[in-house]
Design a protein around this motif. Sequence first.
Motif, PDB file in Angstrom:
ATOM      1  N   ALA A  84       0.804  -1.213   0.000  1.00 27.86           N
ATOM      2  CA  ALA A  84       0.000   0.000   0.000  1.00 27.86           C
ATOM      3  C   ALA A  84       0.843   1.272   0.000  1.00 27.86           C
ATOM      4  O   ALA A  84       0.337   2.359  -0.262  1.00 27.86           O
ATOM      5  CB  ALA A  84      -0.923   0.008   1.221  1.00 27.86           C
ATOM      6  N   GLU A 106       5.903  11.053  -4.007  1.00 27.95           N
ATOM      7  CA  GLU A 106       6.807  10.311  -4.893  1.00 27.95           C
ATOM      8  C   GLU A 106       7.667  11.284  -5.648  1.00 27.95           C
ATOM      9  O   GLU A 106       7.322  12.434  -5.863  1.00 27.95           O
ATOM     10  CB  GLU A 106       5.988   9.448  -5.832  1.00 27.95           C
ATOM     11  CG  GLU A 106       5.262   8.356  -5.068  1.00 27.95           C
ATOM     12  CD  GLU A 106       4.646   7.356  -5.983  1.00 27.95           C
ATOM     13  OE1 GLU A 106       3.956   7.734  -6.955  1.00 27.95           O
ATOM     14  OE2 GLU A 106       4.870   6.167  -5.731  1.00 27.95           O
ATOM     15  N   ALA A 134       1.629   8.462  -3.247  1.00 32.16           N
ATOM     16  CA  ALA A 134       1.061   9.239  -4.358  1.00 32.16           C
ATOM     17  C   ALA A 134      -0.070  10.143  -3.864  1.00 32.16           C
ATOM     18  O   ALA A 134      -0.185  11.281  -4.296  1.00 32.16           O
ATOM     19  CB  ALA A 134       0.563   8.292  -5.449  1.00 32.16           C
ATOM     20  N   ARG A 135      -0.906   9.628  -2.943  1.00 33.81           N
ATOM     21  CA  ARG A 135      -2.004  10.445  -2.408  1.00 33.81           C
ATOM     22  C   ARG A 135      -1.482  11.675  -1.690  1.00 33.81           C
ATOM     23  O   ARG A 135      -2.119  12.709  -1.655  1.00 33.81           O
ATOM     24  CB  ARG A 135      -2.865   9.621  -1.440  1.00 33.81           C
ATOM     25  CG  ARG A 135      -3.847   8.708  -2.108  1.00 33.81           C
ATOM     26  CD  ARG A 135      -4.895   8.198  -1.131  1.00 33.81           C
ATOM     27  NE  ARG A 135      -4.348   7.634   0.087  1.00 33.81           N
ATOM     28  CZ  ARG A 135      -3.956   6.367   0.240  1.00 33.81           C
ATOM     29  NH1 ARG A 135      -4.031   5.530  -0.770  1.00 33.81           N
ATOM     30  NH2 ARG A 135      -3.493   5.946   1.393  1.00 33.81           N
ATOM     31  N   HIS A 136      -0.315  11.561  -1.106  1.00 32.88           N
ATOM     32  CA  HIS A 136       0.260  12.682  -0.351  1.00 32.88           C
ATOM     33  C   HIS A 136       1.326  13.421  -1.145  1.00 32.88           C
ATOM     34  O   HIS A 136       2.079  14.210  -0.589  1.00 32.88           O
ATOM     35  CB  HIS A 136       0.838  12.181   0.969  1.00 32.88           C
ATOM     36  CG  HIS A 136      -0.208  11.625   1.883  1.00 32.88           C
ATOM     37  ND1 HIS A 136      -1.085  12.424   2.582  1.00 32.88           N
ATOM     38  CD2 HIS A 136      -0.550  10.357   2.183  1.00 32.88           C
ATOM     39  CE1 HIS A 136      -1.903  11.657   3.286  1.00 32.88           C
ATOM     40  NE2 HIS A 136      -1.596  10.408   3.057  1.00 32.88           N
ATOM     41  N   ASP A 137       1.389  13.144  -2.444  1.00 28.46           N
ATOM     42  CA  ASP A 137       2.352  13.784  -3.345  1.00 28.46           C
ATOM     43  C   ASP A 137       3.781  13.637  -2.818  1.00 28.46           C
ATOM     44  O   ASP A 137       4.545  14.576  -2.775  1.00 28.46           O
ATOM     45  CB  ASP A 137       2.006  15.260  -3.550  1.00 28.46           C
ATOM     46  CG  ASP A 137       2.729  15.834  -4.762  1.00 28.46           C
ATOM     47  OD1 ASP A 137       3.040  15.073  -5.692  1.00 28.46           O
ATOM     48  OD2 ASP A 137       2.979  17.057  -4.758  1.00 28.46           O
ATOM     49  N   PRO A 197       3.229   2.678  -2.063  1.00 32.32           N
ATOM     50  CA  PRO A 197       3.261   3.574  -3.235  1.00 32.32           C
ATOM     51  C   PRO A 197       1.965   4.363  -3.432  1.00 32.32           C
ATOM     52  O   PRO A 197       1.998   5.541  -3.759  1.00 32.32           O
ATOM     53  CB  PRO A 197       3.524   2.633  -4.411  1.00 32.32           C
ATOM     54  CG  PRO A 197       4.195   1.449  -3.800  1.00 32.32           C
ATOM     55  CD  PRO A 197       3.574   1.312  -2.440  1.00 32.32           C
ATOM     56  N   ALA A 198       0.828   3.729  -3.189  1.00 33.69           N
ATOM     57  CA  ALA A 198      -0.450   4.431  -3.346  1.00 33.69           C
ATOM     58  C   ALA A 198      -0.591   5.533  -2.303  1.00 33.69           C
ATOM     59  O   ALA A 198      -1.040   6.638  -2.610  1.00 33.69           O
ATOM     60  CB  ALA A 198      -1.609   3.443  -3.241  1.00 33.69           C
ATOM     61  N   ALA A 199      -0.190   5.247  -1.068  1.00 34.70           N
ATOM     62  CA  ALA A 199      -0.268   6.267  -0.016  1.00 34.70           C
ATOM     63  C   ALA A 199       0.674   7.420  -0.316  1.00 34.70           C
ATOM     64  O   ALA A 199       0.325   8.586  -0.119  1.00 34.70           O
ATOM     65  CB  ALA A 199       0.055   5.637   1.338  1.00 34.70           C
ATOM     66  N   HIS A 239       8.594  11.300  -8.777  1.00 32.24           N
ATOM     67  CA  HIS A 239       8.147  11.548 -10.155  1.00 32.24           C
ATOM     68  C   HIS A 239       9.330  11.692 -11.108  1.00 32.24           C
ATOM     69  O   HIS A 239       9.286  12.465 -12.064  1.00 32.24           O
ATOM     70  CB  HIS A 239       7.264  12.803 -10.248  1.00 32.24           C
ATOM     71  CG  HIS A 239       6.040  12.715  -9.403  1.00 32.24           C
ATOM     72  ND1 HIS A 239       4.985  11.910  -9.710  1.00 32.24           N
ATOM     73  CD2 HIS A 239       5.718  13.339  -8.244  1.00 32.24           C
ATOM     74  CE1 HIS A 239       4.052  12.023  -8.774  1.00 32.24           C
ATOM     75  NE2 HIS A 239       4.476  12.878  -7.884  1.00 32.24           N
TER      76      HIS A 239
END
Length: 85
Positions: A28, A39, A34-37, A30-32, A41
């Motif tokens: 979980a 990563e 990404a939600r909190h910006d 990577p998804a968390a 990128h």
Amino acid sequence: MASGRAMSALGEQVGPDGRVPGIDVTPAMPAAAARHDRERHGRPLAPDDLLAEGNLRPAPQTSGRRLDVYEDAAGHFPARARLSG
């Protein structure tokens, strides 16, 4: 795999000036992030970034380890330390 339950106790042991690093390796994460910006990128690391190789390489040495894998690629960022010796 640890659950992080000991983080509070470890924090008490090192005191207010100490540090307790932790790594989330759950599916979980990577998804968390990404939600909190959180990563990267694919952005390049600045020399003063804590994840830059020159800053990250000495960190495991404090616990008798050495960084033997460091790859800063756009799609992944593996860094692995092993016990020295």
